[in-house]
Write a protein that holds these residues in place. Structure first.
Motif, mmCIF file in Angstrom:
data_model
loop_
_atom_site.group_PDB
_atom_site.id
_atom_site.type_symbol
_atom_site.label_atom_id
_atom_site.label_comp_id
_atom_site.label_asym_id
_atom_site.label_seq_id
_atom_site.Cartn_x
_atom_site.Cartn_y
_atom_site.Cartn_z
ATOM 1 N N PHE A 580 0.868 -3.483 0.851
ATOM 2 C CA PHE A 580 -0.349 -2.898 1.245
ATOM 3 C C PHE A 580 -1.017 -3.836 2.404
ATOM 4 N N ALA A 581 -1.392 -3.362 3.516
ATOM 5 C CA ALA A 581 -2.086 -4.175 4.601
ATOM 6 C C ALA A 581 -3.519 -3.622 4.842
ATOM 7 N N THR A 582 -4.431 -4.645 4.975
ATOM 8 C CA THR A 582 -5.825 -4.223 5.358
ATOM 9 C C THR A 582 -5.794 -4.407 7.080
ATOM 10 N N GLY A 583 -6.411 -3.540 7.641
ATOM 11 C CA GLY A 583 -7.073 -3.605 9.119
ATOM 12 C C GLY A 583 -8.366 -3.641 9.238
ATOM 13 N N VAL A 584 -8.745 -4.793 10.079
ATOM 14 C CA VAL A 584 -10.339 -5.137 10.187
ATOM 15 C C VAL A 584 -10.302 -5.662 11.564
ATOM 16 N N ASP A 585 -11.781 -5.792 11.927
ATOM 17 C CA ASP A 585 -12.280 -6.238 13.256
ATOM 18 C C ASP A 585 -12.489 -7.741 12.890
ATOM 19 N N PRO A 586 -11.719 -8.864 13.252
ATOM 20 C CA PRO A 586 -11.912 -10.073 12.773
ATOM 21 C C PRO A 586 -13.347 -10.679 13.152
ATOM 22 N N ASP A 587 -13.963 -10.284 14.360
ATOM 23 C CA ASP A 587 -15.227 -10.647 14.951
ATOM 24 C C ASP A 587 -16.114 -9.901 13.888
ATOM 25 N N VAL A 652 -8.829 -7.411 0.418
ATOM 26 C CA VAL A 652 -8.558 -6.753 -0.696
ATOM 27 C C VAL A 652 -6.938 -7.000 -0.908
ATOM 28 N N SER A 653 -6.348 -7.237 0.188
ATOM 29 C CA SER A 653 -4.865 -7.168 0.041
ATOM 30 C C SER A 653 -4.097 -8.498 0.341
ATOM 31 N N ASP A 654 -2.782 -8.492 0.332
ATOM 32 C CA ASP A 654 -2.232 -9.770 0.590
ATOM 33 C C ASP A 654 -2.182 -9.916 2.245
ATOM 34 N N VAL A 655 -2.024 -8.945 2.969
ATOM 35 C CA VAL A 655 -1.696 -8.817 4.285
ATOM 36 C C VAL A 655 -2.915 -8.176 4.889
ATOM 37 N N THR A 656 -3.541 -8.978 6.086
ATOM 38 C CA THR A 656 -4.427 -8.617 6.958
ATOM 39 C C THR A 656 -4.209 -8.655 8.423
ATOM 40 N N MET A 657 -4.454 -7.501 9.267
ATOM 41 C CA MET A 657 -4.388 -7.410 10.625
ATOM 42 C C MET A 657 -5.564 -7.064 11.271
ATOM 43 N N SER A 658 -5.466 -7.067 12.490
ATOM 44 C CA SER A 658 -6.678 -6.504 13.224
ATOM 45 C C SER A 658 -6.373 -4.887 13.623
ATOM 46 N N LEU A 659 -7.560 -4.465 13.875
ATOM 47 C CA LEU A 659 -7.499 -2.758 14.031
ATOM 48 C C LEU A 659 -6.502 -2.526 15.378
ATOM 49 N N GLU A 660 -6.582 -3.468 16.349
ATOM 50 C CA GLU A 660 -5.804 -3.168 17.575
ATOM 51 C C GLU A 660 -4.354 -3.170 16.964
ATOM 52 N N ALA A 661 -3.990 -4.137 16.158
ATOM 53 C CA ALA A 661 -2.613 -4.072 15.944
ATOM 54 C C ALA A 661 -2.037 -2.840 15.076
ATOM 55 N N PHE A 662 -3.121 -2.336 14.193
ATOM 56 C CA PHE A 662 -2.875 -1.058 13.439
ATOM 57 C C PHE A 662 -2.599 -0.015 14.473
ATOM 58 N N ASP A 663 -3.593 0.159 15.670
ATOM 59 C CA ASP A 663 -3.224 0.935 16.702
ATOM 60 C C ASP A 663 -2.021 0.855 17.237
ATOM 61 N N GLU A 664 -1.406 -0.134 17.750
ATOM 62 C CA GLU A 664 -0.249 -0.527 18.087
ATOM 63 C C GLU A 664 0.921 0.133 17.598
ATOM 64 N N LEU A 665 0.773 -0.216 16.160
ATOM 65 C CA LEU A 665 1.897 -0.032 15.191
ATOM 66 C C LEU A 665 1.898 1.630 14.951
#
Length: 850
Positions: A580-587, A652-665
């Motif tokens: 399970f991955a979390t997507g956030v805006d790092p800024d 909350v998860s072991d994997v975190t990515m940016s929202l932009e990376a979520f969109d590209e995926l």
């Protein structure tokens, strides 16, 4: 000897009843646990029958779900592929199907049906069969949906919501418009779903495609039905030869087996969980059985000596006592099996309160349950009676010539020595288990805990002296001579008092353990939320699933909102493992949280970076700069680890990515949480009202301030505690029966003494008060020892779990004081029947009793 034994059983049947009740209740817990889990097993096995086709075709990397379906895949199967598959050699037909999760029915009171646990499932109508020609559903009332705006509900959901065919039914979902209202045209039984608490909504195919797949011509999966004489293996080979790249086919048997394996794994945990509590109940019952047979043997010492005097051997006397235990065990176990079926209904109700609703499905009683319950009940009873039986065989024949013979219950020194050894060994085992030593640390911890419990029980005659001393002083001051006699009676036979109190001690120690752990978990959660999150309001889903990003957009557009920080989530393939991955805006995330970054920087996430929890990175041999392959919905891409961090309330998860990376995926734009910061100077009451209005059409989405959000997060802990307290209640009931039994047998043992006390002026009321105070002393002693042990267990366990998030020790002192008060009340109630029986004794006959 056999005739004498049967006569003894009939002569002492009242004395054996309460021991039999302990066996009945303990065995009932074992049988009830198996009946409940077997019922679950049969219900869930419906998921492997009638919910798969002969061959299933889906996009590679997806589970055949829709966007927002919670499946982790967004790709669909085009309609033209359905026609191709229908023409495959060996295929009788091919049917496209839509399936999604996260849609719930709103009942007549405006509440969601089945949102707390089982899923809300959407399916499209098809008249195609499941594997081997089995039906996927059976119409119960009305008709199937045939146009837009028409639905069929499963019968349980329709009944719980109070709807009938012809009624308007409101639905809520994260993917459909929030004001969706449909007409109920029928109810049906769906294979494997309505029996396990899930709610099912069936649309006609066109509307299901429009709402969940974005339009016509797309399907979640395609089921290919085998023609007569064609096996699933032959059909899947033919189907695979026709599939374009990006799609996969599997046989229905393989899909059903995967589901069955997951079910077996889940059910094995539930079975173990319930049997642990059954073991607790049986352990408490064993204390009661040992105590009862010890008292009976001591009281019948002259009778046993007479048997020895007329030629009975030690072995025959011992065997006669064991035969009594065998009879009690057999009868109690048989009754326990019958009661276990009733108890399974109670267990089903308890689990239904937390979401696992089995509806009205029939209970499953299998031969294995009967055999196991009988064997366990008989073994526990006979083993518990073994030591009293040995003492019975040790009665010397010459004792028959004495009038006041009392059989010794064994040496105190030996008892204390064994108790001390068990206590020390148990403490060492607990320490080793908590430290993770051994191949199975959990078993080591369990064995150590059991050793501490038994050791404390053996030492209770000594450990209980200070408690009885304090109670004695209170009794003498408050009740005078009656209180003094009650104290002396409790001290008269310390082994008996300690054994009776130990039964209650076990139940109270486990209740205390769970109370302290629950309070510590909630306090740790509150601390984490307070330290990790700085937000005025939090928008989240009450069903644990994502909600449309349009909801967050509406919240962000609300007057008075300065910033909204959204958090998304999805299941991805990380180097081949599903995570399970979390997507956030790092800024933006740093405005509402302070991530504990161990190495690297979250600012470097971008579209080709990934951050990992420090524990996950170490466990998988990864570090900043390592290359990782991500997969989603059949697509893969390489990314680089740019940071490691410690998990918190936001990450909350072991994997975190940016929202932009979520969109590209291609991850669906559904948010799991949105943190809201108010503009300085904003009227908070007005802002809260506006935010509530923004989500008013979605009962699945709530707005909460930090205190309310923390309360929502504490609810799962409270539900778990509810289950544990309910299951431990039976052990406490058995312990209370032990107090009743001990008092009742002591009344029989002290008939002449009671008669003499009555003769010199003790009133019936004073006699009842004396027994009541004695009962309270035993109950309070058990409660105090249990609380002390529970505190020791909970502190040790909390310390071992500090690195896993339970880093605050919270002791609910008032709740523990309440346990002692309840124990005193239990003592009062336990003395009612023995007290009345003693008060009704005829004085002259009692004095004349030998």
């Amino acid at each position: 000897m056999l005739r004498a034994t049967w006569r003894g059983i009939l002569a002492h049947k009242l004395r054996l009843v309460l021991s039999g009740v302990a066996v009945v209740l303990g065995v009932a817990f074992v049988a009830g646990s198996y009946v409940f889990t077997d019922t679950l097993d049969r219900a869930f096995q419906g998921l492997t029958q009638g919910t798969v086709g002969d061959v299933i075709v889906r996009p590679v990397g997806g589970a055949g779900g829709a966007p927002g379906a919670g499946q982790g895949g967004t790709r669909t199967v085009p309609d033209d592929l359905v026609g191709t598959l229908a023409a495959v050699p060996g295929a009788a037909r091919a049917d496209g199907r839509v399936a999604a999760f996260g849609t719930y029915v709103v009942d007549r009171d405006g509440k969601l049906v089945g949102s707390n646990g089982p899923p809300g499932i959407v399916v499209s109508y098809s008249d195609g069969p499941a594997a081997r020609g089995l039906p996927t559903s059976t119409l119960e009332t009305g008709r199937w949906p045939g146009a837009s705006g028409e639905v069929v509900l499963d019968t349980n959901t329709a009944a719980r919501a109070g709807y009938r065919p012809g009624d308007e039914v409101p639905l809520v979902t994260s993917t459909a418009r929030p004001d969706l209202t449909v007409t109920l045209v029928g109810t049906a039984e769906f294979a494997g779903t309505s029996v396990v608490g899930a709610s099912v909504v069936m649309f006609d195919a066109e509307q299901a495609q429009e709402l969940y797949l974005g339009g016509a011509g797309q399907w979640s999966t395609v089921w290919v039905t085998a023609a007569d004489g064609t096996s699933q293996d032959e059909l899947v080979a033919a189907v695979r030869s026709e599939l374009p790249e990006g799609f996969e086919a599997t046989t229905g048997d393989a899909a059903a087996q995967r589901t069955a394996n997951r079910i077996d794994e889940a059910l094995s945990f539930v079975t173990t969980f319930l049997l642990v509590f059954a073991g607790v109940a049986l352990t408490v019952g064993a204390f009661l059985i040992v105590n009862t047979f010890s008292i009976l043997v001591a009281q019948r010492s002259r009778e046993l000596a007479l048997l020895r005097a007329i030629g009975a051997s030690r072995r025959q006397v011992s065997r006669s006592v064991l035969l009594e235990a065998l009879v009690v065990g057999l009868v109690g176990s048989a009754l326990g099996v019958a009661l276990g079926v009733v108890l399974a209904l109670g267990i089903r109700w308890v689990f239904g309160r937390v979401g696992l609703d089995l509806g009205v499905s029939a209970l499953e009683l299998r031969p294995r349950t009967v055999v196991v319950a009988l064997v366990v009940g008989v073994l526990v009873t006979v083993v518990a009676a073994y030591l009293p039986a040995r003492r019975a065989g040790a009665v010397p024949p010459v004792a028959a010539m004495r009038d006041d013979v009392v059989l010794a219950e064994g040496g105190m020194r030996r008892r204390l020595a064994v108790g001390a050894v068990l206590l020390a060994a148990g403490a060492a085992g607990m320490a080793a288990g908590l430290a993770g030593r051994g191949s199975e640390p959990t078993y080591v911890l369990g064995a150590g805990t059991f050793g501490v419990l038994v050791g404390t029980a053996l030492l209770s005659p000594v450990l209980g002296r200070p408690v009885l001393g304090v109670l004695g002083r209170l009794y003498r001051k408050g009740f005078g001579a009656v209180g003094r006699m009650a104290e002396q009676n409790a001290r008269r036979n310390p082994r008996r008092t300690g054994a009776t109190a130990s039964a209650l001690m076990i139940g109270v120690s486990l209740v205390t353990l769970m109370s302290v752990l629950g309070a510590s978990a909630k306090a740790s959660l509150d601390k984490a939320l307070a330290e990790d999150i700085v937000a005025d309001y939090i928008v989240s889903s009450v069903v644990g699933q994502g909600f449309s990003a349009a909801i967050t957009d509406a919240v962000a557009a609300t007057d008075g909102v300065e910033t909204v920080v959204r958090v998304r989530g999805a299941r991805l393939e990380v180097d081949g493992d599903r995570e399970f991955a979390t997507g956030v805006d790092p800024d933006a995330v740093t405005r509402v949280a302070t991530p504990d970054v161990v190495s690297g920087s979250l600012a470097d996430l971008g579209t080709d970076g990934i951050a990992l929890s420090d524990e996950y990175a170490v466990g998988h041999g990864l570090a900043v700069g390592s290359a990782v392959t991500l997969g989603f919905a059949g697509d893969e891409r390489a990314v680089t680890v740019v940071a490691t961090y410690v998990e918190d309330a936001v990450l909350v998860s072991d994997v975190t990515m940016s929202l932009e990376a979520f969109d590209e995926l291609g991850v669906p734009p559904t948010d799991r949480t949105a943190f809201v910061l108010a503009r300085p100077g904003t009227d908070r009451d007005a802002l809260r009202a506006a935010l509530d209005e923004a989500v008013a059409d979605l009962p699945t989405v709530t707005v909460a301030d930090q205190a309310e959000f923390a309360a929502e997060q504490r609810e799962p802990i409270d539900r778990l505690l509810f289950i544990v307290y309910a299951l431990l209640g039976l052990a406490v009931v058995i312990a209370v029966l032990g107090i009743v039994n001990t008092l009742a047998l002591s009344v029989v043992e002290r008939v002449r003494e009671i008669g003499l006390l009555r003769a010199v002026g003790l009133s019936r009321r004073q006699l009842r008060s004396m027994l009541r105070l004695e009962s309270v002393a035993i109950a309070v002693l058990g409660a105090v020892l249990g609380i002390v042990l529970g505190l020791v267990f909970s502190v040790a366990l909390q310390r071992s779990l500090a690195d896993d998030g339970i880093d605050v020790l919270a002791v609910p002192w008032w709740q523990l004081a309440g346990f002692v008060a309840v124990a005193a009340l239990v003592g009062v109630l336990a003395a009612v029947w023995p007290g009345r029986r003693a008060a009704r004794l005829d004085v002259l006959r009692a004095i004349a009793t030998e």
